[in-house]
Design a protein around this motif. Sequence first.
Motif, short mmCIF file in Angstrom:
data_model
loop_
_atom_site.label_atom_id
_atom_site.label_comp_id
_atom_site.label_asym_id
_atom_site.label_seq_id
_atom_site.Cartn_x
_atom_site.Cartn_y
_atom_site.Cartn_z
N LYS A 688 184.57 89.41 20.42
CA LYS A 688 184.66 87.80 20.03
C LYS A 688 184.45 87.09 21.37
CE LYS A 688 187.58 84.32 17.96
NZ LYS A 688 187.29 83.42 19.03
N GLN A 689 185.14 87.24 22.22
CA GLN A 689 184.81 86.70 23.62
C GLN A 689 183.46 86.76 24.02
OE1 GLN A 689 187.35 84.60 24.59
NE2 GLN A 689 185.80 83.91 25.93
N LEU A 690 183.00 88.05 23.95
CA LEU A 690 181.53 88.31 24.49
C LEU A 690 180.60 87.33 23.77
CD1 LEU A 690 180.15 89.96 26.62
CD2 LEU A 690 179.55 91.51 24.89
N CYS A 691 180.72 87.28 22.38
CA CYS A 691 179.93 86.46 21.34
C CYS A 691 180.06 85.05 21.86
CB CYS A 691 180.36 86.68 19.79
SG CYS A 691 179.68 88.18 19.47
N ASP A 692 181.29 84.51 22.34
CA ASP A 692 181.61 83.28 22.56
C ASP A 692 180.97 82.77 23.91
OD1 ASP A 692 183.15 82.89 20.46
OD2 ASP A 692 185.03 83.07 21.43
N THR A 693 180.87 83.66 24.94
CA THR A 693 180.19 83.32 26.28
C THR A 693 178.96 83.70 26.45
OG1 THR A 693 181.03 85.58 27.06
CG2 THR A 693 182.54 83.70 27.28
N ASN A 694 178.30 84.74 25.91
CA ASN A 694 177.03 85.39 26.12
C ASN A 694 175.82 85.31 25.05
OD1 ASN A 694 178.57 86.02 28.52
ND2 ASN A 694 177.20 87.82 28.81
N LEU A 695 176.44 84.77 24.03
CA LEU A 695 175.37 84.77 22.71
C LEU A 695 174.62 83.47 22.63
CD1 LEU A 695 174.08 86.09 20.10
CD2 LEU A 695 176.13 85.23 18.85
N ASP A 696 173.43 83.36 22.60
CA ASP A 696 172.63 82.35 22.31
C ASP A 696 172.68 82.04 20.89
OD1 ASP A 696 171.00 80.23 22.21
OD2 ASP A 696 169.42 80.91 23.48
N ARG A 697 173.52 80.98 20.46
CA ARG A 697 173.47 80.76 18.89
C ARG A 697 172.05 80.51 18.39
NH1 ARG A 697 178.29 83.02 17.51
NH2 ARG A 697 179.97 82.52 18.84
N GLU A 698 171.46 79.58 18.86
CA GLU A 698 170.02 79.16 18.50
C GLU A 698 169.12 80.49 18.24
OE1 GLU A 698 166.36 76.24 19.82
OE2 GLU A 698 168.30 76.00 20.65
N SER A 699 169.03 81.22 19.18
CA SER A 699 168.24 82.34 19.05
C SER A 699 168.53 83.71 18.46
CB SER A 699 167.29 82.94 20.41
OG SER A 699 168.73 83.30 21.21
N GLY A 700 169.95 83.35 18.47
CA GLY A 700 170.76 84.80 18.10
C GLY A 700 170.52 86.14 18.62
N PHE A 701 169.94 86.03 20.01
CA PHE A 701 170.02 87.23 21.01
C PHE A 701 171.04 86.80 22.04
CE2 PHE A 701 165.90 87.48 18.96
CZ PHE A 701 165.89 88.86 18.89
N PHE A 702 171.83 87.89 22.77
CA PHE A 702 172.33 87.80 23.77
C PHE A 702 171.77 87.76 25.03
CE2 PHE A 702 175.28 89.73 20.61
CZ PHE A 702 176.51 89.42 20.96
N ALA A 703 172.15 87.12 26.05
CA ALA A 703 171.61 87.00 27.24
C ALA A 703 172.14 88.04 28.12
CB ALA A 703 172.11 85.65 28.08
N ALA A 704 171.61 88.52 29.40
CA ALA A 704 172.11 89.69 30.11
C ALA A 704 173.43 89.24 30.71
CB ALA A 704 171.02 89.81 31.11
N ALA A 705 173.55 88.14 30.95
CA ALA A 705 174.97 87.67 31.61
C ALA A 705 175.17 86.28 31.35
CB ALA A 705 175.00 88.25 33.06
N SER A 706 176.50 85.78 31.66
CA SER A 706 176.69 84.58 31.66
C SER A 706 177.51 84.30 33.10
CB SER A 706 177.41 83.79 30.63
OG SER A 706 178.90 84.44 30.36
N CYS A 707 177.38 83.16 33.64
CA CYS A 707 178.09 82.85 34.99
C CYS A 707 178.33 81.27 34.96
CB CYS A 707 177.25 83.01 36.15
SG CYS A 707 178.03 82.99 37.59
#
Length: 911
Positions: A688-707
């Motif tokens: 859940k936390q990973l979806c909140d921080t690293n998921l791009d809701r618009e494209s539906g894809f995850f980023a490699a990282a968030s900082c």
Amino acid sequence: MAGDGGLWNHGNWIWKRALADRPDSFLFLRKRFSLEHPATEGHLLISANSAYLLMINDQVVGFGPRATGSDEYSNVDSYEIGYYLREGINTVGIIGYYTFRYENNGRLLHPAGVWCSFSVDDAIRCDTDETWEVYPADCFSAPRHRAGGLFSEFCDMRIVPRMWRSAGGGVEHWFHPDYIVPVGDYGTRLRRYPQGASTVNESVRFHRIGHGVLQEKANCSQIEFSRVCGGGNSVTAAEGYLFCACDCEMPVRFFADDSFRFFCNAEEVAVERSVNTGRPRVLSLKRGWNRLLAAQKPMRNSMGILLIFQDHTTVVRSQPDEDAPAGWLSDGPLRLPMCEFSGKMKLGHAERVLIPAGEEYLTDPGSFWQFSRLEITGKDEIQTLQEGDFLLLKLPRTIYGFPRLEIEAHAGDVVDVILFSELLSDKHPLPSQLRENTHTVICREGVNGMQTFHPHECLGALVAVRRASGKVNYGGLEVEELTAPLSSEAFFHCSNDDFNRLWETGRRVTRRAAAFVPRCDVMEEHNYSLIDCYMHSVNMMLVFGDYECSSALLREFLEGQLENGNIPKLTFSAHFVPQIGQLFILPVWLLHNYQIFGDEGILRRALPHLSQLEEYLNGRLDEHGLINFPLRFGAVADNPIYHHPRAILTASNALYCRFLLSAAEVHKCLGEEEAAELCMRRCRRTAKQLCDTNLDRESGFFAAASCDGELILPEDFLANFCTIYGGIASEEQIGNFLKKFFPTVTTALPECARHPYWYWLLLETLFGLGRHNEAFGILRRCWLRRLGGDSGAWRLADDEALLEKVDFSEGVTVSPNVFLIRDVAGVRIGRPGHELIFFCPGTQQAEGAETSFSTVRGRIHVKWFKTRSGELDVTIDSSYPLKVVPEMSPEMLATTTFRLGESVTLHNLVE
């Protein structure tokens, strides 16, 4: 092994005292004995520090040992030798190799030498002691190029004792060992290696595909310090002079295996702190004489520094005089560190030594041939060679073993053997990336039979005469193949030739990998990657029925865990390397072994180790339940974000979720429901936390990282794949992932997406999710392009001619054979221990398939094909009671004919 129980913990480590403090040294050892009758059985145990080549009555038997990560023990290999013995005089011959291994405090880890113990028919018993014979193997000791942890071999046949390993022996005066260390103390103890020793199977001969001549020699100048200083920790220097008619810039390449500094007219040209592979540099020359100055801290048998000039007329003189000898004047040892060495330094010792610079003194002949101009002149079966002639040879398939050259020549003739493990062509006979596989033979008068000490993986070879006083008669080149003891090989064949080719290549790669001997004598460490071992063991069980392999490798990893939290790489050396990014695979591997063996004890014995890893990983969680370890394997892009201390990596956290899901399954199997639920809660929180921080809701894809709240590298392949494997991605996200990264068979993939780890894990996931058509498309795309023709090896990449060499890192041993049996032949485990199987034939991919393989209970045979009317005809047989659950549609079941063996019964899912 039965029969060798009385051979343990006796005997001594034996060596020659004069070589006990010499790294990189060789020694011949032998024991001769007489048999009145042919032997019915014989058992031999052997170990060495650092390596041995075992021969009995002139036949190569084996090579080892597998290097060990234990400071206390040395691994022991076991051989059945009755086959090699005969009535009359018999000789056990050993070539031993030794190099130093120290602890941090400078204490020697293991004694030098060889330990051996053997028995014959319970009547003859022999341990290594002072009665054995030894002979200095100076024929192998010479400066030589090292690269990639291997070293180019050298053999001066003029000083090899004649017939030393045969019953007749030779005329040389042998000695008795004077360095004897009993077994028993710390560092001298022995332990059986859990897998069987690899042995020589058969000899395979190279066939000729061309011959040619040396058109233009590379202009080489060699600075070989160990000939004048003996090697060690001292800085040695050398100076030489070049004459130039005008000011100019001259390209030059440097090759070395120890750090060095090089100056031209006091200006620094090169400073290298590690192995240099020949990057081009430029000498800024002035009109007249130019002073060249080099400094190096050479180890024993170091190759020194090799210079290759682009100008073929350049000659380095020892003095600024046209009549001075070609070469360099050495000076040293110098009483200053190399970092303080200056190009303006004057060399003033009275007894300076001339280092000849001619081609005959080369320690890196591979570079000489690589930068010489060769011309292929024909393909005739010529037998006689002269100086500058070469033969281009090829094997029918890639083979791992000991190349052996037979050649008739005059004393002092020099012949180089260059081994290739990639595809050869008439246009490119000298690939530049395999310089470490060039070996040199200094011939004796008459017939020479030179065999390499180390096993090599090779497909082709170049036999080149570098120096000859007359004609050289080529007698042949062959490889004595080293193979693992495998006895229950599986069979697979189907109507789809692409799948058959994949099976055959994967089978050959797995077979060579099983025989591979991991060592750590030359390299500081030789790593086995955990994920490679897991994938290799899966194929070893299914393809070769070797169920001990997986258990042995898994035990090695579990026993290697350190209590200080430094979770090691699975490595057979004393240097443990953290591989945090691969820890997710441990519970996956545990569950796989449990499914195969059906033994709950596997999980229970590993539970303390699994709990230790859980505690370690959970200690890396931040306040949000996310983990911050980096991912360091599988061709991850070299991006600073993967090492940023505040970055939240999608891949690492997704793989942590996979770890928790699999760990929960382990706890469930052991009835530990509370521990399983705790793992699941942590997994849900992290996902859940990973979806909140690293998921791009618009494209539906995850980023490699968030900082710091910013998404980095959006729509990253590796990140999104890991969320699929970690059970985080939804069905919609999986579909979008496949559409984006695998839209067509011609779409280029990101670099990290082309790695065998991800191919394998992605296939495992997609087949497990029932997405068979998409999985088969990826199987064809990712592995068919890597087929190396008839070589029996995978290509390095789908767009390269280079072939993978067997190793246990970076996925080079990963093969898709398991999916061909599971998803083409259609046989999957239903219950632990193969008591029940699921049958789901790949009818969309083939018209028929057949397989036969061994389980821990017995052997299973499955055959199916489509009849002309489109119905399915299925035959299933087993050597033990087997339940089969068809996973087929009702329509297909209604038109399928099952032919079952007496031990096979059909069941449905309800039952």
